[in-house]
Design a protein around this motif. Sequence first.
Motif, PDB file in Angstrom:
ATOM      1  N   ALA A   2      -3.571   6.031  -7.460  1.00 13.69           N
ATOM      2  CA  ALA A   2      -2.801   5.066  -6.664  1.00 13.69           C
ATOM      3  C   ALA A   2      -3.258   4.451  -5.523  1.00 13.69           C
ATOM      4  O   ALA A   2      -2.535   3.515  -5.367  1.00 13.69           O
ATOM      5  N   ASP A   3      -4.344   4.795  -5.174  1.00 12.20           N
ATOM      6  CA  ASP A   3      -5.003   4.439  -3.898  1.00 12.20           C
ATOM      7  C   ASP A   3      -5.789   3.082  -4.411  1.00 12.20           C
ATOM      8  O   ASP A   3      -6.760   3.179  -4.864  1.00 12.20           O
ATOM      9  N   VAL A   4      -5.540   1.747  -3.810  1.00 17.71           N
ATOM     10  CA  VAL A   4      -6.029   0.594  -4.344  1.00 17.71           C
ATOM     11  C   VAL A   4      -7.056   0.174  -3.155  1.00 17.71           C
ATOM     12  O   VAL A   4      -7.502  -0.854  -3.513  1.00 17.71           O
ATOM     13  N   MET A   5      -7.257   0.807  -2.203  1.00 19.87           N
ATOM     14  CA  MET A   5      -8.097   0.385  -0.975  1.00 19.87           C
ATOM     15  C   MET A   5      -9.511   0.695  -1.387  1.00 19.87           C
ATOM     16  O   MET A   5      -9.725   1.524  -1.789  1.00 19.87           O
ATOM     17  N   ALA A   6     -10.199  -0.217  -1.020  1.00 25.05           N
ATOM     18  CA  ALA A   6     -11.674  -0.272  -0.945  1.00 25.05           C
ATOM     19  C   ALA A   6     -12.278   0.391   0.244  1.00 25.05           C
ATOM     20  O   ALA A   6     -11.660   0.043   1.208  1.00 25.05           O
ATOM     21  N   ARG A   7     -12.910   1.059   0.234  1.00 26.61           N
ATOM     22  CA  ARG A   7     -13.772   1.779   1.275  1.00 26.61           C
ATOM     23  C   ARG A   7     -15.553   1.902   1.493  1.00 26.61           C
ATOM     24  O   ARG A   7     -15.857   2.671   1.856  1.00 26.61           O
ATOM     25  N   PHE A  48       0.879  -1.133   0.072  1.00 24.35           N
ATOM     26  CA  PHE A  48       0.081   0.078  -0.060  1.00 24.35           C
ATOM     27  C   PHE A  48       1.023   1.257  -0.125  1.00 24.35           C
ATOM     28  O   PHE A  48       2.069   1.263   0.341  1.00 24.35           O
ATOM     29  N   ALA A  49       0.363   2.491  -0.416  1.00 23.91           N
ATOM     30  CA  ALA A  49       1.101   3.549  -0.363  1.00 23.91           C
ATOM     31  C   ALA A  49       0.472   4.477   0.529  1.00 23.91           C
ATOM     32  O   ALA A  49      -0.626   4.601   0.792  1.00 23.91           O
ATOM     33  N   THR A  50       1.176   5.473   1.144  1.00 21.20           N
ATOM     34  CA  THR A  50       0.810   6.444   2.390  1.00 21.20           C
ATOM     35  C   THR A  50       1.210   7.866   1.690  1.00 21.20           C
ATOM     36  O   THR A  50       2.321   8.121   1.485  1.00 21.20           O
ATOM     37  N   PRO A  51       0.094   8.668   1.723  1.00 18.45           N
ATOM     38  CA  PRO A  51       0.677  10.055   1.418  1.00 18.45           C
ATOM     39  C   PRO A  51       1.614  10.789   2.212  1.00 18.45           C
ATOM     40  O   PRO A  51       1.254  10.601   3.378  1.00 18.45           O
ATOM     41  N   ALA A  52       2.501  11.577   1.327  1.00 21.61           N
ATOM     42  CA  ALA A  52       3.466  12.166   2.436  1.00 21.61           C
ATOM     43  C   ALA A  52       2.960  13.615   2.721  1.00 21.61           C
ATOM     44  O   ALA A  52       2.118  14.139   1.704  1.00 21.61           O
ATOM     45  N   GLY A  53       3.139  14.072   3.786  1.00 19.72           N
ATOM     46  CA  GLY A  53       2.776  15.545   4.007  1.00 19.72           C
ATOM     47  C   GLY A  53       1.397  15.709   4.262  1.00 19.72           C
ATOM     48  O   GLY A  53       0.705  14.826   4.722  1.00 19.72           O
ATOM     49  N   PRO A  54       0.992  16.845   4.640  1.00 18.33           N
ATOM     50  CA  PRO A  54      -0.231  17.232   5.102  1.00 18.33           C
ATOM     51  C   PRO A  54      -1.655  16.825   3.952  1.00 18.33           C
ATOM     52  O   PRO A  54      -1.485  17.073   3.023  1.00 18.33           O
ATOM     53  N   VAL A  55      -2.371  16.367   4.460  1.00 21.09           N
ATOM     54  CA  VAL A  55      -3.579  16.077   3.810  1.00 21.09           C
ATOM     55  C   VAL A  55      -5.208  16.469   4.674  1.00 21.09           C
ATOM     56  O   VAL A  55      -4.845  16.441   5.801  1.00 21.09           O
ATOM     57  N   THR A  56      -5.923  16.502   3.994  1.00 16.95           N
ATOM     58  CA  THR A  56      -7.294  16.532   4.716  1.00 16.95           C
ATOM     59  C   THR A  56      -8.105  15.026   4.036  1.00 16.95           C
ATOM     60  O   THR A  56      -8.305  15.033   3.012  1.00 16.95           O
TER      61      THR A  56
END
Length: 241
Positions: free
Chosen positions: A193-198, A128-136
């Motif tokens: 790039a986000d392959v996660m299901a929600r 999985f990938a994790t966004p770097a830096g500030p996110v909302t």
Amino acid sequence: MRFAFRFRPIALIAALIVALVGILLGNWQQDRAAYKIALQARQLARAAAPPFALNPTTATTPDLEFRRVHVQGEFVASWPVLLANRPRGSQSGFYLAMPFKIAGSDRHVLVLRGWLPRDAQFDKLPAFATPAGPVTLEGRIILSAGKVMELGDGPPLAPGVALQNVTPQALAQASGLPLLPFLVQQTLPATPADVMARDWPAPEAGIDKHRGYAFQWYALAALALLFYVMTGFRRGSRTNR
């Protein structure tokens, strides 16, 4: 043929006990169904409310669960935890849980980022990938990630571990991060790039199942009394032949 009823006190007491147990268990299942109907109603009502900004001082109140929130901050990428045995449809997989540092504070909230499928190689964990830096991010507040059955002691809580269950309190103790006492199920944002299901499952957990169990218990109670009456008449008829 003359019918007569043979009174049997011991059999009557046994039938009444079985009937009473069946009625009590049937009532309990009906109460469970009613509770979950009310839970669904609360969830729908709170989900319809506009999202509010989650902050470090947000307190746990009875009307907090299922509320939609948005929060600014950064993921603590060094502390991912994978919750195993979390199927999606017929496919097995994991929930990815990760602390999220709330902007402008040292407080964190545990975020369920999404669902990842289990690899064909059973002992291989998904990437999985994790966004770097500030996110909302946006999501909804839940008080528990759900609990699955554990056989024996699981692995110690550590970064990157796959285990059955986790709580914000346990992760706070293991990581040393100050965590709020609830979780956020992330719904947005999603990137290519986000392959996660929600598509998070609703917490209704089988209202029809409880009703079915209640019917079975009530049927058992009725059958116990009917069996006593029928065998009483049959034995009485045999006695008077």
